[in-house]
Design a protein around this motif. Sequence first.
Motif, PDB file in Angstrom:
ATOM      1  N   LEU A  70       0.818  -1.211   0.000  1.00 10.60           N
ATOM      2  CA  LEU A  70       0.000   0.000   0.000  1.00 10.60           C
ATOM      3  C   LEU A  70       0.854   1.263   0.000  1.00 10.60           C
ATOM      4  O   LEU A  70       0.422   2.313  -0.485  1.00 10.60           O
ATOM      5  N   LYS A  71       2.056   1.185   0.525  1.00 16.12           N
ATOM      6  CA  LYS A  71       2.981   2.322   0.471  1.00 16.12           C
ATOM      7  C   LYS A  71       3.531   2.507  -0.945  1.00 16.12           C
ATOM      8  O   LYS A  71       3.780   3.627  -1.385  1.00 16.12           O
ATOM      9  N   LYS A  72       3.717   1.392  -1.658  1.00 11.40           N
ATOM     10  CA  LYS A  72       4.346   1.432  -2.973  1.00 11.40           C
ATOM     11  C   LYS A  72       3.394   1.839  -4.094  1.00 11.40           C
ATOM     12  O   LYS A  72       3.768   2.588  -5.006  1.00 11.40           O
ATOM     13  N   ILE A  73       2.167   1.336  -4.058  1.00 11.28           N
ATOM     14  CA  ILE A  73       1.282   1.506  -5.213  1.00 11.28           C
ATOM     15  C   ILE A  73       0.659   2.902  -5.257  1.00 11.28           C
ATOM     16  O   ILE A  73       0.362   3.510  -4.238  1.00 11.28           O
ATOM     17  N   LYS A  74       0.453   3.362  -6.494  1.00 14.44           N
ATOM     18  CA  LYS A  74      -0.224   4.624  -6.751  1.00 14.44           C
ATOM     19  C   LYS A  74      -1.375   4.336  -7.706  1.00 14.44           C
ATOM     20  O   LYS A  74      -1.181   3.655  -8.707  1.00 14.44           O
ATOM     21  N   GLY A  75      -2.545   4.842  -7.388  1.00 16.27           N
ATOM     22  CA  GLY A  75      -3.673   4.595  -8.280  1.00 16.27           C
ATOM     23  C   GLY A  75      -5.003   4.796  -7.593  1.00 16.27           C
ATOM     24  O   GLY A  75      -5.093   5.358  -6.501  1.00 16.27           O
ATOM     25  N   MET A  76      -6.045   4.359  -8.293  1.00 18.86           N
ATOM     26  CA  MET A  76      -7.387   4.356  -7.719  1.00 18.86           C
ATOM     27  C   MET A  76      -7.802   2.895  -7.633  1.00 18.86           C
ATOM     28  O   MET A  76      -7.785   2.179  -8.631  1.00 18.86           O
ATOM     29  N   PHE A  77      -8.157   2.433  -6.433  1.00 19.00           N
ATOM     30  CA  PHE A  77      -8.364   0.997  -6.281  1.00 19.00           C
ATOM     31  C   PHE A  77      -9.162   0.650  -5.044  1.00 19.00           C
ATOM     32  O   PHE A  77      -9.258   1.419  -4.081  1.00 19.00           O
ATOM     33  N   ALA A  78      -9.756  -0.521  -5.100  1.00 18.96           N
ATOM     34  CA  ALA A  78     -10.302  -1.218  -3.940  1.00 18.96           C
ATOM     35  C   ALA A  78     -10.059  -2.694  -4.223  1.00 18.96           C
ATOM     36  O   ALA A  78     -10.149  -3.130  -5.372  1.00 18.96           O
ATOM     37  N   PHE A  79      -9.724  -3.469  -3.207  1.00 15.87           N
ATOM     38  CA  PHE A  79      -9.491  -4.893  -3.440  1.00 15.87           C
ATOM     39  C   PHE A  79      -9.771  -5.725  -2.204  1.00 15.87           C
ATOM     40  O   PHE A  79      -9.780  -5.216  -1.078  1.00 15.87           O
ATOM     41  N   ALA A  80     -10.007  -7.003  -2.460  1.00 14.57           N
ATOM     42  CA  ALA A  80     -10.140  -8.015  -1.412  1.00 14.57           C
ATOM     43  C   ALA A  80      -9.054  -9.051  -1.673  1.00 14.57           C
ATOM     44  O   ALA A  80      -8.996  -9.620  -2.774  1.00 14.57           O
TER      45      ALA A  80
END
Length: 211
Positions: free
Chosen positions: A120-130
């Motif tokens: 979560l620190k690394k990724i950049k974007g718009m997202f939701a996930f399970a």
Amino acid sequence: GFAGYLGGAPSRDQLTDEAMLKRMTDSITYRGPDDSGYWCDRDRRIGLGHRRLSVVDLSIEGHQPMQSQSGRYVIAFNGEIYNYKEIKKELIKTDITFRSSSDTEVLFYALIHFGIEETLKKIKGMFAFAFFDSQAKKLFLARDRVGIKPLFYSIKNNTLFFSSEMKALTTQLSFELDEIRALHSVLGILEKSRHKTVFKNLYHIPPGSYA
């Protein structure tokens, strides 16, 4: 978009679980008209359903829910990871082999390799996930920092239901308007509890958070 459940009483069979997931995801077909998929583990009482809108990878290799070859990990993802190519290069150096060009698979292996907090620190974007780890018996629900992609959840009869939209949850549950919170929302009154909505027993993962 995606939907799923965790916990509750054992179902009669796998088809019953898949039928429930199908009802939930069919209600949000417009979020992903290109493909659909379902995954259930009756022993661990968990299921994920997905409606796919193919953007980055149009092939069947980007099909969701996506499962690792060992069967230990499963993911259902909605959104877009902007910096997935640079994260992919980092993962390739660790001898991870990719089957697709999808950002879903990059996110998937990042979670497996780096763990939830580092990813979560690394990724950049718009997202939701399970993301589910069957060996650790842990389900993670996460949402992007700004909260562009929604992620709702509710609990009934010891079962956690979650989805990209409230509409999918209404196939299993009914919700009553919380008039006080609705009034506060209209008046712009801020409250401490960031996870609540204007409906009773309906919550959302706050932006920039995971559960």
